[in-house]
Design a protein around this motif. Structure first.
Motif, PDB file in Angstrom:
ATOM      1  N   ARG A 106       0.833  -1.213   0.000  1.00 33.80           N
ATOM      2  CA  ARG A 106       0.000   0.000   0.000  1.00 33.80           C
ATOM      3  C   ARG A 106       0.864   1.258   0.000  1.00 33.80           C
ATOM      4  O   ARG A 106       0.571   2.229  -0.713  1.00 33.80           O
ATOM      5  N   GLU A 133      -2.754 -10.817   3.178  1.00 32.50           N
ATOM      6  CA  GLU A 133      -4.159 -10.586   3.477  1.00 32.50           C
ATOM      7  C   GLU A 133      -4.669  -9.352   2.742  1.00 32.50           C
ATOM      8  O   GLU A 133      -4.021  -8.300   2.714  1.00 32.50           O
ATOM      9  N   GLY A 134      -5.819  -9.497   2.112  1.00 31.28           N
ATOM     10  CA  GLY A 134      -6.434  -8.371   1.415  1.00 31.28           C
ATOM     11  C   GLY A 134      -5.770  -8.005   0.112  1.00 31.28           C
ATOM     12  O   GLY A 134      -5.881  -6.858  -0.345  1.00 31.28           O
ATOM     13  N   ALA A 136      -6.462  -8.599  -3.024  1.00 31.73           N
ATOM     14  CA  ALA A 136      -7.375  -8.072  -4.038  1.00 31.73           C
ATOM     15  C   ALA A 136      -7.804  -6.646  -3.707  1.00 31.73           C
ATOM     16  O   ALA A 136      -7.919  -5.793  -4.601  1.00 31.73           O
ATOM     17  N   ASP A 137      -8.039  -6.364  -2.429  1.00 33.59           N
ATOM     18  CA  ASP A 137      -8.419  -5.008  -2.027  1.00 33.59           C
ATOM     19  C   ASP A 137      -7.267  -4.028  -2.254  1.00 33.59           C
ATOM     20  O   ASP A 137      -7.490  -2.879  -2.668  1.00 33.59           O
ATOM     21  N   ILE A 138      -6.043  -4.463  -1.969  1.00 36.46           N
ATOM     22  CA  ILE A 138      -4.873  -3.607  -2.197  1.00 36.46           C
ATOM     23  C   ILE A 138      -4.794  -3.210  -3.669  1.00 36.46           C
ATOM     24  O   ILE A 138      -4.554  -2.043  -4.005  1.00 36.46           O
ATOM     25  N   ALA A 140      -7.313  -3.273  -5.910  1.00 36.80           N
ATOM     26  CA  ALA A 140      -8.465  -2.441  -6.276  1.00 36.80           C
ATOM     27  C   ALA A 140      -8.223  -0.984  -5.892  1.00 36.80           C
ATOM     28  O   ALA A 140      -8.543  -0.054  -6.659  1.00 36.80           O
ATOM     29  N   GLU A 141      -7.653  -0.758  -4.717  1.00 37.28           N
ATOM     30  CA  GLU A 141      -7.323   0.603  -4.285  1.00 37.28           C
ATOM     31  C   GLU A 141      -6.297   1.230  -5.224  1.00 37.28           C
ATOM     32  O   GLU A 141      -6.397   2.416  -5.576  1.00 37.28           O
ATOM     33  N   GLU A 168      -5.646 -15.119  -6.985  1.00 45.11           N
ATOM     34  CA  GLU A 168      -6.373 -13.916  -6.583  1.00 45.11           C
ATOM     35  C   GLU A 168      -5.854 -12.687  -7.313  1.00 45.11           C
ATOM     36  O   GLU A 168      -6.632 -11.823  -7.748  1.00 45.11           O
ATOM     37  N   ALA A 172      -7.853 -10.482 -10.155  1.00 43.89           N
ATOM     38  CA  ALA A 172      -8.047  -9.044  -9.953  1.00 43.89           C
ATOM     39  C   ALA A 172      -7.595  -8.261 -11.183  1.00 43.89           C
ATOM     40  O   ALA A 172      -8.256  -7.303 -11.598  1.00 43.89           O
TER      41      ALA A 172
END
Length: 314
Positions: A106, A133-134, A136-138, A140-141, A168, A172
């Motif tokens: 991040r 962990e996370g 895909a969210d990282i 997407a951001e 994953e 993404a």
């Protein structure tokens, strides 16, 4: 934040481009002449393989290279890297970075996104640590922040391309229509990496990825070194594969230029350099490519248009 480990365990292969027998040795610098800027009359040039990191990470990487790789000729921080290339006529810069452990991505993504916002000629890519962990969210951001794709490095991050943790990330990228640049070739390999990259990396494993994720746009740097024949076959069979030339055409490593690979599907080849982490002149790769006289149409695609189509869709 922590910097890359400068004394990783010696678990790599006994031989490779960065070794002499079983003992790692820094390769030599080349004191070759550099041009003041790109030659006149070239089509737009996109360097599709440029590294940008925060200062402390850059400096740790350079210390590692000085000990185990090659002397870095251009120890420039991010603003100087961008200015250096753009002032010499480079049309766009594709900015790559990678996280060597969970929890870094991040911060690194935000850093590169800010660089790209300040200078639109920089096409910034994101990174993530596979399996964190996370993940895909990282990503997407990062895509929401304007980053154009993802960079992964099998050697540094110690994963095989077909490892389950990667699914994953691949999904993404495919879902967002963002390409993935992944150092999945076996070379340049060093015994100073924390894993045996020859055991992890192969064209066969990459082909599994291409088959399992047909919606993924995958770019393998260094022309897939050192499995050039295998990557030529992959290019012929898979429409979701690209390669970049980085350091494989510069005449630095003890290999012949894989011209047949360059000509197999030239619309799938990108020009890249690895700037600033080079032991030779910034324009050496370009000079070697131009000397091949591949033809005006091929050169226009390879030097820039192919990269613009992959990363900007234009």
């Amino acid at each position: 934040m922590d910097h890359p480990d400068e004394s990783p365990a010696c678990l790599g292969p006994a031989s490779g481009w960065l070794t002499s027998g079983s003992s790692p040795l820094p390769l030599p610098a080349l004191n070759d002449e550099e041009g003041p800027r790109l030659p006149e009359g070239l089509p737009p040039v996109v360097d599709a393989h440029v590294h940008l990191f925060p200062d402390g990470v850059f400096e740790a990487i350079w210390r590692w290279f000085d000990r185990y790789g090659w002397p870095i000729r251009y120890k420039l921080h991010t603003p100087q890297v961008v200015s250096f290339l753009l002032s010499r006529g480079v049309h766009r810069v594709v900015a790559l970075h990678y996280a060597h452990k969970p929890g870094m991505a991040r911060f690194l993504n935000a850093y590169v996104a800010e660089v790209a916002r300040a200078e639109p000629r920089v096409l910034g890519l994101a990174t993530v640590m596979p399996g964190e962990e996370g993940a895909a969210d990282i990503l997407a951001e990062a895509f929401a922040a304007g980053l154009k794709g993802v960079k992964l490095h099998c050697h540094v991050q110690c994963f095989a391309p077909d490892a389950p943790a990667l699914h994953e990330v691949y999904e993404a990228c495919a879902r967002a229509g963002r390409p993935l640049v992944m150092h999945a070739g076996r070379e340049p390999a060093s015994p100073q990496y924390k894993c045996d990259v020859h055991a992890l990396c192969s064209a066969e494993r990459v082909e599994r990825v291409l088959k399992d994720h047909p919606g993924l746009q995958l770019c393998i740097p260094h022309l897939g070194a050192d499995e050039f024949d295998a990557y030529e076959r992959l290019l012929e069979r898979h429409d979701n594969l690209w390669l970049d030339t980085t350091m494989a055409v510069a005449g630095y490593f003890p290999i012949p230029v894989p011209r047949r690979l360059l000509e197999a599907r030239p619309e799938r080849i990108l020009y890249g350099t690895d700037f600033p982490n080079l032991p030779y002149a910034w324009d050496r790769e370009l000079k070697q490519l131009l000397a091949l006289k591949l033809g005006d149409e091929v050169e226009a695609g390879l030097l820039g248009q192919n990269a613009l189509q992959l990363f900007e869709g234009c």
